[in-house]
Scaffold this motif. Structure first.
Motif, PDB file in Angstrom:
ATOM      1  N   GLU A 194       0.826  -1.208   0.000  1.00 48.30           N
ATOM      2  CA  GLU A 194       0.000   0.000   0.000  1.00 48.30           C
ATOM      3  C   GLU A 194       0.860   1.256   0.000  1.00 48.30           C
ATOM      4  N   ALA A 195       0.340   2.277  -0.657  1.00 46.73           N
ATOM      5  CA  ALA A 195       1.032   3.563  -0.657  1.00 46.73           C
ATOM      6  C   ALA A 195      -0.008   4.650  -0.455  1.00 46.73           C
ATOM      7  N   ILE A 196       0.360   5.628   0.312  1.00 46.67           N
ATOM      8  CA  ILE A 196      -0.535   6.764   0.522  1.00 46.67           C
ATOM      9  C   ILE A 196       0.236   8.010   0.139  1.00 46.67           C
ATOM     10  N   VAL A 197      -0.319   8.748  -0.808  1.00 47.81           N
ATOM     11  CA  VAL A 197       0.349   9.954  -1.270  1.00 47.81           C
ATOM     12  C   VAL A 197      -0.528  11.150  -0.915  1.00 47.81           C
ATOM     13  N   VAL A 198       0.045  12.098  -0.206  1.00 47.48           N
ATOM     14  CA  VAL A 198      -0.752  13.244   0.242  1.00 47.48           C
ATOM     15  C   VAL A 198      -0.443  14.478  -0.585  1.00 47.48           C
ATOM     16  N   GLU A 199      -1.440  15.338  -0.637  1.00 46.20           N
ATOM     17  CA  GLU A 199      -1.297  16.588  -1.353  1.00 46.20           C
ATOM     18  C   GLU A 199      -0.500  17.553  -0.474  1.00 46.20           C
ATOM     19  N   CYS A 200       0.328  18.347  -1.115  1.00 47.81           N
ATOM     20  CA  CYS A 200       1.130  19.301  -0.369  1.00 47.81           C
ATOM     21  C   CYS A 200       1.172  20.609  -1.121  1.00 47.81           C
ATOM     22  N   ALA A 201       0.953  21.662  -0.400  1.00 48.94           N
ATOM     23  CA  ALA A 201       0.989  22.978  -1.041  1.00 48.94           C
ATOM     24  C   ALA A 201       2.391  23.236  -1.584  1.00 48.94           C
ATOM     25  N   GLU A 202       3.383  22.893  -0.823  1.00 48.70           N
ATOM     26  CA  GLU A 202       4.752  23.175  -1.260  1.00 48.70           C
ATOM     27  C   GLU A 202       5.679  22.055  -0.797  1.00 48.70           C
ATOM     28  N   ILE A 244       5.113  19.168   4.508  1.00 50.38           N
ATOM     29  CA  ILE A 244       5.059  17.746   4.171  1.00 50.38           C
ATOM     30  C   ILE A 244       4.804  16.889   5.404  1.00 50.38           C
ATOM     31  N   MET A 245       5.549  17.160   6.455  1.00 51.46           N
ATOM     32  CA  MET A 245       5.392  16.364   7.680  1.00 51.46           C
ATOM     33  C   MET A 245       3.983  16.455   8.229  1.00 51.46           C
ATOM     34  N   ALA A 246       3.437  17.667   8.206  1.00 50.23           N
ATOM     35  CA  ALA A 246       2.094  17.852   8.745  1.00 50.23           C
ATOM     36  C   ALA A 246       1.081  17.012   7.989  1.00 50.23           C
ATOM     37  N   ARG A 247       1.176  17.066   6.666  1.00 46.35           N
ATOM     38  CA  ARG A 247       0.212  16.332   5.843  1.00 46.35           C
ATOM     39  C   ARG A 247       0.380  14.824   5.969  1.00 46.35           C
ATOM     40  N   ILE A 248       1.614  14.406   5.944  1.00 41.46           N
ATOM     41  CA  ILE A 248       1.857  12.969   6.072  1.00 41.46           C
ATOM     42  C   ILE A 248       1.339  12.490   7.422  1.00 41.46           C
ATOM     43  N   GLY A 249       1.587  13.289   8.435  1.00 47.53           N
ATOM     44  CA  GLY A 249       1.123  12.930   9.764  1.00 47.53           C
ATOM     45  C   GLY A 249      -0.388  12.766   9.820  1.00 47.53           C
ATOM     46  N   GLU A 304      10.009  13.370  13.374  1.00 55.48           N
ATOM     47  CA  GLU A 304       9.067  14.465  13.611  1.00 55.48           C
ATOM     48  C   GLU A 304       7.733  14.169  12.910  1.00 55.48           C
ATOM     49  N   THR A 305       7.820  13.427  11.820  1.00 53.34           N
ATOM     50  CA  THR A 305       6.603  13.081  11.093  1.00 53.34           C
ATOM     51  C   THR A 305       5.701  12.202  11.956  1.00 53.34           C
ATOM     52  N   ILE A 306       6.329  11.274  12.674  1.00 52.52           N
ATOM     53  CA  ILE A 306       5.540  10.415  13.557  1.00 52.52           C
ATOM     54  C   ILE A 306       4.887  11.256  14.647  1.00 52.52           C
ATOM     55  N   LEU A 307       5.610  12.241  15.085  1.00 49.72           N
ATOM     56  CA  LEU A 307       5.058  13.159  16.093  1.00 49.72           C
ATOM     57  C   LEU A 307       3.796  13.831  15.555  1.00 49.72           C
ATOM     58  N   LYS A 308       3.887  14.274  14.312  1.00 45.92           N
ATOM     59  CA  LYS A 308       2.725  14.919  13.679  1.00 45.92           C
ATOM     60  C   LYS A 308       1.570  13.927  13.575  1.00 45.92           C
ATOM     61  N   MET A 309       1.893  12.697  13.319  1.00 49.23           N
ATOM     62  CA  MET A 309       0.859  11.681  13.229  1.00 49.23           C
ATOM     63  C   MET A 309       0.139  11.561  14.572  1.00 49.23           C
ATOM     64  N   VAL A 310       0.938  11.420  15.609  1.00 49.08           N
ATOM     65  CA  VAL A 310       0.352  11.259  16.940  1.00 49.08           C
ATOM     66  C   VAL A 310      -0.521  12.461  17.283  1.00 49.08           C
ATOM     67  N   ASP A 311      -0.079  13.632  16.845  1.00 45.29           N
ATOM     68  CA  ASP A 311      -0.872  14.845  17.097  1.00 45.29           C
ATOM     69  C   ASP A 311      -2.265  14.754  16.504  1.00 45.29           C
ATOM     70  N   ASN A 312      -2.393  13.963  15.474  1.00 49.20           N
ATOM     71  CA  ASN A 312      -3.665  13.925  14.751  1.00 49.20           C
ATOM     72  C   ASN A 312      -4.541  12.718  15.066  1.00 49.20           C
ATOM     73  N   ILE A 313      -4.074  11.887  15.974  1.00 47.66           N
ATOM     74  CA  ILE A 313      -4.875  10.698  16.290  1.00 47.66           C
ATOM     75  C   ILE A 313      -5.964  11.051  17.307  1.00 47.66           C
ATOM     76  N   VAL A 345       4.291  -2.949   8.466  1.00 50.15           N
ATOM     77  CA  VAL A 345       5.235  -1.875   8.741  1.00 50.15           C
ATOM     78  C   VAL A 345       4.767  -0.638   7.987  1.00 50.15           C
ATOM     79  N   ILE A 346       4.469   0.391   8.743  1.00 48.35           N
ATOM     80  CA  ILE A 346       4.032   1.635   8.115  1.00 48.35           C
ATOM     81  C   ILE A 346       5.175   2.625   8.174  1.00 48.35           C
ATOM     82  N   ALA A 347       5.626   3.041   7.011  1.00 48.16           N
ATOM     83  CA  ALA A 347       6.750   3.975   6.967  1.00 48.16           C
ATOM     84  C   ALA A 347       6.272   5.367   6.598  1.00 48.16           C
ATOM     85  N   LEU A 348       6.752   6.337   7.339  1.00 48.38           N
ATOM     86  CA  LEU A 348       6.349   7.723   7.123  1.00 48.38           C
ATOM     87  C   LEU A 348       7.571   8.515   6.703  1.00 48.38           C
TER      88      LEU A 348
END
Lengths: 322, 322
Positions: A77-85, A91-96, A120-129, A279-282
């Motif tokens: 599986e792959a998840i691709v997020v939109e990013c303004a820039e 990027i980290m925020a969106r991926i999170g 830091e990306t994982i941190l952003k993820m946790v912020d959004n759970i 295994v989920i890689a961010l």
DNA sequence: CTGTAGCAAGAATTTTTATGCAGGGAGAGC
DNA sequence: GCTCTCCCTGCATAAAAATTCTTGCTACAG
């Protein structure tokens, strides 16, 4: 000649089924044919391209890129997020966010979650759970020791603890540095009961969330203090290492790169990671592109969450090796 | 914000289901969610228009016209055939083919078929029917006597007999003129055992194939000899009659028009026709347009088979009544 | 706080759909 | 003209999908 009459009836059946939303049995009754025939006609309608089902991607999603990544790297599986820039923060925020949603939607009851704490990306993820009911997950296991700097150490602990609370799980911390001063120092640290207990859980982890690190001193590595000596770094680069997951290194082709450093790392071994169910890689960002490429080629990643720019780079022609 | 993540997952599910053709259970396993959730996501994908199913009409079919006819006239089914030109010969041939296919495809075992014998279109239909196994249909019942001219009489008999043979049924002929000389003459004719037996079957008919006649002396009526006196014709037109099925007349609004003529007709009464499970009407051509309109409004027709030109005319703005 | 309505998700169940036979032609080849 | 094979259909049943039911939470009002 007669064909058009057959197709007309098939078209009518397709119309009743798809447009009018009627049941096959109802259509069959209406037309005095058997339900089996209706089913077969609908199949034929697909073959004849009388019915066409198209999938329209909602804005902000990139199914083609995701499919490209899955196919190019044999990724489940792959998840691709939109990013303004194409900037690390955005990027980290969106991926999170995306990773958080995916985790929430797909987390099973009773899972044992491994989390490599210092991205830091994982941190952003946790912020959004969003908080889940108590006992949803069983344990959240820290899969890598903290880094030298005590502040980062604390962050690691906090992240694991927060994720545990949010998933209703019991946190299992690894109160040890990610890199011991020496093999001997590592053995001493492993003497600690808590550390050992946590490490014994590594093989029980059902879902591991990892960041992918770049080998060149990234901001995070730099900030974490000088855990590696210049010698060690050159050992790694000489051996072709391009990136790491849980401080386990690999080259651009996805081969594991073993150096003496390996014996000093207190964290989940690559072997255990390979055995984890999911295994989920961010990771995203220009600097990490080649590290991600290597990580995907190790074959250990089940789900990659990345940004559109990185996804495109990952799909561009294979990096030429000089 | 979070919405796009949800939609992404839904999109992915839709992609796996429709594009990759995977099973819901498989998708559920892959994504660690329940099959029920996958089903619900797919439903949502429809609602959100992420998946769109379009029906592409094969050339030579006119689903829009058919739908238009069904909706405008409250018709259960309509079949519109392609025609090179708006000429009676071409139209009849095409309608016949289509009707034949429809009949073949939808004829039940053991049906009792009624056939109003004197339409050329029905003849064309019979020409195109492939033989069916013996006993497929039970009876083919002639629902209208022959016309004065013995040649036409023979044609009627032949048509009924051929249709019976083709459907593996037993023919039930009506060896009497379609219009008796007088009420009394009719009564005499009804005295015939065979005629009575056939007529007793009228109420048992499960599928009736009828032509729709225009009231103005059409070629067929003219050819059939002067069965109506000028008086009778003016009676009919005065009463607003616009067409007939089995010599039972109706006006443009679909109201039954009763005239003294009715008592002389030897054929299926309108009432019986109404009770038939399925009435298939075959008619096309400019001259018959308004007759068809009236016929449809009687509410007795279940399936109309017509040509594209007539279908378009039938869908044009309601004929203004002066 | 506590009660209540309103979701949302999964397990179980029902409903709907697809398919493996078996019988019966239709058409091809001899 | 006859046989053989293939195809088509419906029935019965397996498989798949939708829905009902239940549970457990959230959010809001009292």
């Amino acid at each position: 000649m007669a064909r058009v009459n057959e197709l007309r009836l098939i078209t009518r059946v397709a119309q009743m089924y798809y447009t009018e939303g009627r049941r096959q049995a109802e259509i069959a009754r209406h037309l005095r044919i058997s339900q089996a025939t209706v089913s077969r006609m609908l199949k034929k309608a697909q073959q004849e391209e009388i019915v066409r089902t198209t999938i329209v991607a909602p804005t902000g999603t990139f199914p083609e890129l995701e499919t490209g990544l899955r196919e190019t790297y044999g990724l489940p599986e792959a998840i691709v997020v939109e990013c303004a820039e194409d900037s690390p923060g955005s990027i980290m925020a969106r991926i999170g966010e995306a990773a958080a949603h995916f985790l929430e939607a797909t987390l099973q009851s009773g899972e044992i979650i491994g989390v490599s704490s210092w991205s830091e990306t994982i941190l952003k993820m946790v912020d959004n759970i969003h908080p889940m009911p108590a006992g949803k997950a069983k344990y959240v296991v820290q899969t890598l020791g903290g880094m030298g700097d005590p502040t980062v150490q604390t962050h690691a602990t906090q992240l694991t603890t927060r994720l545990a609370r949010l998933t209703g799980a019991e946190p299992r911390l690894l109160s040890a540095p990610g890199v011991a001063q020496s093999r001997e120092a590592k053995l001493v640290l492993l003497g600690d009961t808590y550390v050992r207990e946590t490490m014994e859980l590594f093989s029980k982890i059902t879902l591991s969330i990892v960041g992918i690190g770049a080998i060149e001193p990234s901001s995070m590595l730099a900030r974490s203090g000088n855990v590696f000596t210049p010698n060690e770094l050159s050992d790694l680069t000489d051996a072709g290492a391009i990136g790491d997951m849980c401080l386990r290194f690999f080259d651009l082709d996805g081969n594991i790169v073993k150096t003496p450093l390996d014996d000093r790392v207190i964290g989940m071994p690559m072997e255990d990671l390979t055995n984890v169910d999911r295994v989920i890689a961010l990771a995203g960002g220009k600097a990490k592109t080649e590290s991600i490429r290597g990580a995907l080629r190790t074959g250990t990643v089940d789900v990659l969450v990345t940004d559109e720019f990185t996804a495109r780079r990952l799909l561009e022609a294979r990096t030429t090796i000089p």
